[in-house]
Structure formats: structure tokens, C-alpha cells
Design a protein around this motif. Structure first.
Motif, mmCIF file in Angstrom:
data_model
loop_
_atom_site.group_PDB
_atom_site.id
_atom_site.type_symbol
_atom_site.label_atom_id
_atom_site.label_comp_id
_atom_site.label_asym_id
_atom_site.label_seq_id
_atom_site.Cartn_x
_atom_site.Cartn_y
_atom_site.Cartn_z
ATOM 1 N N ALA A 29 0.843 -1.191 0.029
ATOM 2 C CA ALA A 29 0.026 0.076 -0.052
ATOM 3 C C ALA A 29 0.799 1.288 -0.134
ATOM 4 C CB ALA A 29 -1.016 -0.021 1.035
ATOM 5 N N ALA A 30 1.970 1.205 0.894
ATOM 6 C CA ALA A 30 2.593 2.480 0.842
ATOM 7 C C ALA A 30 3.597 2.852 -0.413
ATOM 8 C CB ALA A 30 3.617 2.219 2.141
ATOM 9 N N LEU A 31 4.140 1.457 -0.940
ATOM 10 C CA LEU A 31 4.963 1.784 -1.796
ATOM 11 C C LEU A 31 4.363 2.086 -3.254
ATOM 12 C CD1 LEU A 31 7.523 -1.455 -1.897
ATOM 13 C CD2 LEU A 31 7.975 1.056 -1.723
ATOM 14 N N PHE A 32 3.051 1.460 -3.318
ATOM 15 C CA PHE A 32 2.231 1.615 -4.596
ATOM 16 C C PHE A 32 1.060 2.702 -4.441
ATOM 17 C CE2 PHE A 32 4.401 -2.316 -5.204
ATOM 18 C CZ PHE A 32 5.004 -2.102 -6.505
ATOM 19 N N ALA A 33 1.077 3.646 -3.226
ATOM 20 C CA ALA A 33 0.065 4.607 -3.116
ATOM 21 C C ALA A 33 -0.311 5.528 -4.341
ATOM 22 C CB ALA A 33 0.462 5.385 -1.862
ATOM 23 N N ASN A 63 -13.307 16.543 6.258
ATOM 24 C CA ASN A 63 -14.026 17.921 6.155
ATOM 25 C C ASN A 63 -13.590 18.903 5.149
ATOM 26 O OD1 ASN A 63 -11.233 17.631 7.278
ATOM 27 N ND2 ASN A 63 -11.472 19.714 8.367
ATOM 28 N N PHE A 64 -12.424 18.695 4.271
ATOM 29 C CA PHE A 64 -12.222 19.373 3.033
ATOM 30 C C PHE A 64 -12.603 18.539 1.903
ATOM 31 C CE2 PHE A 64 -8.786 20.768 5.960
ATOM 32 C CZ PHE A 64 -9.134 22.319 5.964
ATOM 33 N N GLY A 65 -13.308 17.415 2.024
ATOM 34 C CA GLY A 65 -13.791 16.636 0.933
ATOM 35 C C GLY A 65 -12.710 15.882 0.151
ATOM 36 N N ARG A 66 -11.712 15.743 0.993
ATOM 37 C CA ARG A 66 -10.444 14.829 0.560
ATOM 38 C C ARG A 66 -10.800 13.340 0.475
ATOM 39 N NH1 ARG A 66 -6.012 18.047 3.623
ATOM 40 N NH2 ARG A 66 -7.190 17.279 5.327
ATOM 41 N N ASP A 67 -10.350 12.558 -0.196
ATOM 42 C CA ASP A 67 -10.602 10.954 -0.200
ATOM 43 C C ASP A 67 -9.906 10.215 0.933
ATOM 44 O OD1 ASP A 67 -11.760 8.707 -1.321
ATOM 45 O OD2 ASP A 67 -9.854 8.008 -2.129
ATOM 46 N N THR A 68 -10.734 9.534 1.812
ATOM 47 C CA THR A 68 -10.056 8.999 2.904
ATOM 48 C C THR A 68 -9.005 7.846 2.518
ATOM 49 O OG1 THR A 68 -12.077 9.735 4.305
ATOM 50 C CG2 THR A 68 -10.329 8.195 5.272
ATOM 51 N N LEU A 69 -9.633 7.108 1.452
ATOM 52 C CA LEU A 69 -8.892 5.975 1.073
ATOM 53 C C LEU A 69 -7.650 6.517 0.693
ATOM 54 C CD1 LEU A 69 -8.309 2.717 0.363
ATOM 55 C CD2 LEU A 69 -9.682 3.513 -1.773
ATOM 56 N N SER A 70 -7.472 7.526 -0.214
ATOM 57 C CA SER A 70 -6.261 7.840 -0.751
ATOM 58 C C SER A 70 -5.327 8.396 0.339
ATOM 59 C CB SER A 70 -6.510 9.036 -1.690
ATOM 60 O OG SER A 70 -7.299 8.605 -2.666
ATOM 61 N N ARG A 71 -5.806 9.247 1.264
ATOM 62 C CA ARG A 71 -5.207 9.542 2.361
ATOM 63 C C ARG A 71 -4.560 8.458 3.168
ATOM 64 N NH1 ARG A 71 -4.746 14.637 2.982
ATOM 65 N NH2 ARG A 71 -4.514 14.762 5.320
ATOM 66 N N ILE A 72 -5.394 7.540 3.478
ATOM 67 C CA ILE A 72 -4.926 6.498 4.291
ATOM 68 C C ILE A 72 -3.739 5.627 3.456
ATOM 69 C CG2 ILE A 72 -5.263 4.083 5.273
ATOM 70 C CD1 ILE A 72 -8.070 5.294 6.325
ATOM 71 N N LEU A 73 -3.967 5.517 2.280
ATOM 72 C CA LEU A 73 -2.836 4.815 1.429
ATOM 73 C C LEU A 73 -1.647 5.601 1.488
ATOM 74 C CD1 LEU A 73 -4.787 3.481 -1.695
ATOM 75 C CD2 LEU A 73 -3.743 2.188 -0.018
ATOM 76 N N TYR A 74 -1.552 7.086 1.494
ATOM 77 C CA TYR A 74 -0.528 7.692 1.436
ATOM 78 C C TYR A 74 0.313 7.851 2.997
ATOM 79 C CZ TYR A 74 -0.219 9.439 -3.427
ATOM 80 O OH TYR A 74 -0.143 9.508 -4.738
ATOM 81 N N GLY A 75 -0.720 7.800 3.781
ATOM 82 C CA GLY A 75 -0.403 7.540 5.408
ATOM 83 C C GLY A 75 0.455 6.475 5.736
ATOM 84 N N ALA A 76 0.257 5.462 4.798
ATOM 85 C CA ALA A 76 1.189 4.238 5.247
ATOM 86 C C ALA A 76 2.679 4.515 4.859
ATOM 87 C CB ALA A 76 0.641 2.861 4.303
#
Lengths: 278, 327
Positions: A29-33, A63-76
Motif C-alpha cells: 500500500a505504501a510503495l504503490f500508493a 472535512n475538506f472533501g478529500r478522499d479518505t482511502l487515498s489519504r490512508i494509502l499515502y499515510g502508510a
């Protein structure tokens, strides 16, 4: 020969397999975010705030309408980078001080072990918090702080295996042959202490991921808009009434990752600990 | 025992000195001049020079440290930059709330984890055992801030049973009111406020201690003297509760004692989530305001308190188990 048999035994350990698979998934997930994420992690869409999970936003939006899945993948990426660098730093400091203590003995040993006691007097998160407060909030500070907090376990492990090895014949023989100490350390002591160190490091990765998330949760870690599991969770707590999903998913990601490292650590301990195999 | 106590006390002093040194050095790492922070952007250079002199910041660092230690020994940690009040007073005001939370969490740990561990050990490799093992594994892996948020979601927002922030009147003061006026309302309100934060704080410890009780119990149940007790025809309940439990709990006592430090660390985060007016929130607020005297004082206070508790745990363990004294 011996190492392959350890891997074989690990491959038969149910917990270690599950842990390994979880960690592999998080690493992928982290590498291929950038490839996996459906949106840019910092892409705002105010008209699409606080959305529940849907086919467009699988885990909803914030709260800014950002996609949570994308943010979690990059969060990894943030989570794993900070945790592994912190573990590396902690292991370096710990191995250095621990081998000094074990090799030199006497006063040096006493001073270093008292230092270990001093660090253990602080709850880890409190010491990390204080260090980050002094260094200023950033991913770099968090890494340094966690490295400085978690070195004691490595020092203890390496010290005790040096004390055990010091009286072994082959170490005596090496010294008699005039081998320099660093050479003995790298050729003989470290390979022998490899098992316990890798167990401490695996569990330490779990603690590192939790601690990074905790510091970001308190607003002292990675600064916005860079996504971090802890800061997404904190936003989720602020907007708990608007969307319960925002705090649920990053928490699940943290727990799953930590669970993976704990399972792998337990498995490694079972496989490497000679008392466990007898 | 006396000799052991003296030896442990001698190890205690350098640890506290080290704690003071580390916190002092850390705070001095902060970029920027503390006097500049204190006078603010409108301060004149003369103001800064005056503050620098008053705070003793122009003296050599080792001397500053010496003065700091000398004052700290007398309970003087300076004054808060933001609130102006005495740091020690702030710490002591926040302390009861944190102790209340830690004590409740410790009670929950003992009351939930010990029976859970015993039940798991008495039924090894059954669904019950696997269930509690999985629960324990999840508990150890679950970050407490996530547990706290989920608890608020369920019990405060969904069900509306419990408040999600604040402390109410506080349990001890509420008991005071109970005795003076006979009103139970305060106690009830305080308990309702404390339940979620205490459970959040206790969750990780419950998982850890339950796992420990299980393995300690399993080990003891296989010993010869337990077999003898069973052979004598004692009921299983009596064998477990009277004979096995006492020995199994010996190592558990130490771990539960050492959980105090973990709980105080967890309090930093728990108190922030639940707006609980304790030491942890004091530290986090001080950090966000860069109020360094408060950070310094409260961190030193917490570390000292933990060291003292750990010392007492060590001594009591040596008292229970004579083997330790001669090791």
C-alpha cells in the motif's frame, strides 16, 4: 543452513504467516500508493465534504472533501518511513552503547546501564512528546525523538549477549590471536545476537507506528496537509458528529499494522528462542 | 531486606538526577532565546536583557542546572509563562484528577484481567481460551486513542449513555459532598464521567495482564503440588483459587505495579481526548503553548512519581519473594 531452517520454521508458524501477510499488504500500500489511490491525497472538494463510504469514495471523505482511502494509502508511507527510520536509529544507538557497556564493563557499564534506567523512568510517549516539543513538530523530529526513546531495549539485549559470549572459548581465542574488538563484535557477537535484536525490532516497529500516530494525533507529528494516520484520526474526532467514518478507518489501519508486527514478533520469538523449541 | 532496600535507594538517586538532567538539556535544545519568548514581539532589547538577568540565563549552563536542581529539590519549578502561576501549584492542582483516572484504570485492570486470565487458563485450547487470546492480542495492538474515539462514538453519540468530556465534580470531592449532605448525585455524575476515560486507559493493560495471568496460571497448574492437591480430592475450585492462584499471581503483582507508569503515559493521550483536567492535559497544553517551565516541571514530576512507584514495587516484590534479595 541454519538460517534457512529458521525461515522454514517461521513459514509453519500460523501467527507469523498472518503477521507477515499483513505487513506485506501495508508495505505494498505504501510503495504503490500513487498507483492505488483513486485521488490525490491533498485534492480538496468542498462540495463533497463528510461523505459516507460510496462507490466514488470507498472510505468516504473528510472535512475538506478529500478522499479518505487515498489519504490512508499515502499515510502508510509516512507511518512506515518514520517507524523504520526510528527503529534503525534506536537500534544503532542501542547496539553502540550496549556493546560498549558489555565490552568495557566496570564504570562504563554502570554509567550506561544507569542511563538506561533514567530513560525507562519516563513513559515513552511523554519523553517523545517533550523531545518533539523542543525540536519543533515535524516528521524528522518524531523520528529522532522515537529513536532516542526506544534505544534501551537494544542496549540491554546486546549487552547481555556480549556478557554471555565474553567467556566463550572462540572469543577468547580470537582475542589471543590479536583480533581487534570491532572485528570480533561484527563477526561474532552481532550475528549471535541477531535473533533477539530482530524480535525487539519487529515489536518496536509496532510501537513506532503507534507512537508516530499518537504524536500526529496530538498535532505534533507530520504537519498538514501531508496525510498521517494519527492526524486523520484527530480530524475524525473533531468531526465525530458529522462523520463517524473519518476516525474509524485510519484507526483500523493503525491497529492492523501494529497487529501484523506484533504477530510477526511473537512468531520470531517462538522460532528463535531456544527455550521455546526444546 | 534492609541491605536490599539501601542498595535500591542508592540506585534511585542517580536515576532522578539523570531525569532532571535530560529534561533540562532537552528544554535547552529549543531554538530561540527563552527571554525573547517571554517578552514577546513588543519587548525592547532592554526588557530582554533584564529578563535574561532575572532568569539567570546569562550564567554558565552547569551553574544554571545546579540552581535548577537546588530549586527543584525544594519543589520550586518556576512560574508558567502563560498563566503566571507557580508550576508546582499547577501540577498539584491537576494531580488528583490524573490519580483518580489511573487508580480507576488499575482497578478495572485487576478486576477484569485476572478472572479473564484464570478462565482462559482453566479451559486451555477451547473456544473461550482462543476468544480471550484474540481479545488480548487485539487489545495489545489497539492504539488507545482509537479505542477512546470508538468508545465516544458508541456510548456518547450513538447510545447517549455517558458524557464524552470533562470530569464532573471528581470522585473524592463528590464523596465529601455525600457525607456532608447525603446527596449521591455528585458521586454518580463523577463515575459517569470517569467510566469511558478509565476504560480507555485500562484497555491495553487489561489485555497485557490477562495474557500474563493465563500463562502464569498454566505454568502453575502443571506443577506437582497442584497435582498433589487434586490427588487429595480437593475440589477444582479450591485447587485453583487457594493453591494455584497465589503462586501464579506473584509475577503478576510486579507487572500490575509497573503498569502505573504505562497508565500515566496513556493519561497524556486519554486526558486530551476526554478533556480530562489532569497532568497529561497540562503537559499537552503547555507543549502547544510552548510554556517550557510547565513542561519541564510536570515531566520531571511524572517521571519522579513513576520512579518512586517502581521502587516501591521492587521493594514489595523482594518482600514477598525472598529469592530476589540475594540475587
Amino acid at each position: 543452513m541454519r538460517r534457512s531452517s529458521i525461515l522454514q520454521r517461521l513459514a509453519r508458524h500460523a501467527g507469523a504467516i498472518v503477521g507477515g501477510i499483513i505487513i506485506l499488504l501495508v508495505v505494498v500500500a505504501a510503495l504503490f500508493a500513487p498507483l492505488l489511490a483513486p485521488y490525490q491525497p491533498e485534492e480538496r472538494n468542498i462540495r463533497n465534504r463528510f461523505q459516507p463510504p460510496s462507490s466514488e469514495n470507498l472510505l468516504g471523505t473528510d472535512n475538506f472533501g478529500r478522499d479518505t482511502l487515498s489519504r490512508i494509502l499515502y499515510g502508510a508511507q509516512v507511518s512506515l518511513t518514520v517507524a523504520s527510520l526510528a527503529v534503525g536509529l534506536a537500534a544503532t544507538i542501542g547496539i553502540f552503547l550496549g556493546s560498549l557497556a558489555g565490552y568495557l564493563g566496570g564504570i562504563a557499564d554502570m554509567i550506561i546501564m544507569r542511563l538506561v534506567d533514567v530513560f525507562l523512568a519516563f513513559p515513552p510517549i511523554l519523553l517523545a512528546l517533550t523531545l518533539v516539543a523542543a525540536l519543533g513538530p515535524s516528521a524528522f523530529s518524531v523520528t529522532v525523538a522515537l529513536g532516542l526513546v526506544y534505544w534501551t531495549a537494544y542496549a540491554r539485549v546486546i549487552r547481555s549477549s556480549i556478557l554471555a559470549l565474553k567467556s566463550e572459548d572462540f572469543v577468547e581465542a580470537n582475542r589471543a590471536l590479536g583480533a581487534a574488538w570491532p572485528r570480533t563484535l561484527f563477526r561474532h557477537v552481532l550475528p549471535n545476537a541477531f535473533g533477539p535484536i530482530i524480535v525487539v525490532a519487529s515489536v518496536g516497529m509496532g510501537s513506532g507506528v503507534t507512537a508516530e500516530a499518537a504524536l500526529s494525533f496530538l498535532g505534533l507529528g507530520v504537519q498538514p496537509p501531508t496525510p498521517s494516520w494519527g492526524s486523520i484520526l484527530n480530524t475524525g474526532l473533531q468531526f465525530l458528529r458529522q462523520t463517524p467514518y473519518l476516525s474509524t478507518f485510519p484507526g483500523a489501519a493503525i491497529m492492523l499494522t501494529v497487529l501484523g508486527f506484533n504477530l510477526l514478533g511473537d512468531g520470531l520469538r517462538d522460532v528463535l528462542d531456544p527455550r521455546g523449541t526444546s | 531486606m534492609f541491605q536490599y532496600t539501601i542498595r535500591r535507594l542508592f540506585l534511585f538517586i542517580p536515576v532522578i538526577a539523570g531525569v532532571l538532567l535530560i529534561v533540562f538539556v532537552t528544554v535547552r535544545l529549543v531554538p530561540g532565546d527563552p527571554a525573547a519568548i517571554l517578552v514577546g514581539p513588543e519587548g525592547t532589547p532592554e526588557d530582554r536583557a533584564r529578563i535574561t538577568r532575572v532568569l539567570g540565563l546569562d550564567r554558565p549552563l552547569p551553574l544554571q542546572f545546579g540552581i535548577y536542581v537546588w530549586r527543584a529539590l525544594q519543589g520550586d519549578f518556576g512560574r508558567s509563562i502563560f498563566l503566571g502561576s507557580d508550576v508546582m501549584k499547577l501540577v498539584l492542582t491537576a494531580l488528583p484528577a490524573t490519580l483518580e483516572l489511573a487508580f480507576l484504570a488499575l482497578m478495572m485492570t485487576i478486576l477484569i484481567a485476572v478472572p479473564l486470565g484464570i478462565v482462559a487458563a482453566r479451559n486451555p485450547n477451547t473456544l473461550l481460551d482462543y476468544g480471550s487470546t484474540i481479545l488480548a492480542l487485539l487489545g495489545v495492538s489497539m492504539p488507545l486513542f482509537w479505542f477512546g474515539v470508538l468508545a465516544i462514538l458508541l456510548f456518547s453519540l450513538q447510545l447517549g449513555w455517558l458524557p464524552s468530556f470533562g470530569r464532573g465534580p471528581g470522585i473524592l470531592p463528590a464523596f465529601g459532598t455525600l457525607f456532608s449532605s447525603g446527596s449521591l448525585a455528585g458521586v454518580w455524575l463523577s463515575l459517569k464521567h470517569a467510566l469511558l476515560p478509565a476504560l480507555t486507559l485500562a484497555f491495553g493493560s487489561i489485555a497485557l495482564v490477562a495474557r500474563l495471568v493465563r500463562s502464569a496460571m498454566l505454568e502453575v497448574l502443571n506443577l506437582d503440588y497442584v497435582r498433589t492437591a487434586r490427588a487429595k480430592g480437593l475440589s477444582e475450585r479450591r485447587v485453583v483459587n487457594k493453591h494455584a492462584l497465589r503462586n501464579a499471581l506473584l509475577p503478576v503483582v510486579t507487572i500490575v505495579g509497573l503498569q502505573f507508569g504505562t497508565l500515566l503515559g496513556g493519561a497524556v493521550i486519554t486526558e486530551t481526548i476526554f478533556a480530562w483536567p489532569g497532568l497529561g492535559r497540562l503537559v499537552v497544553n503547555a507543549i502547544s503553548q510552548r510554556d517550557f517551565p510547565v513542561i519541564q516541571g510536570s515531566v520531571i514530576f511524572i517521571a519522579t512519581m513513576i520512579s518512586i512507584v517502581n521502587l516501591l514495587v521492587d521493594l514489595s516484590y523482594a518482600f514477598i519473594n525472598p529469592k530476589i534479595r540475594y540475587a
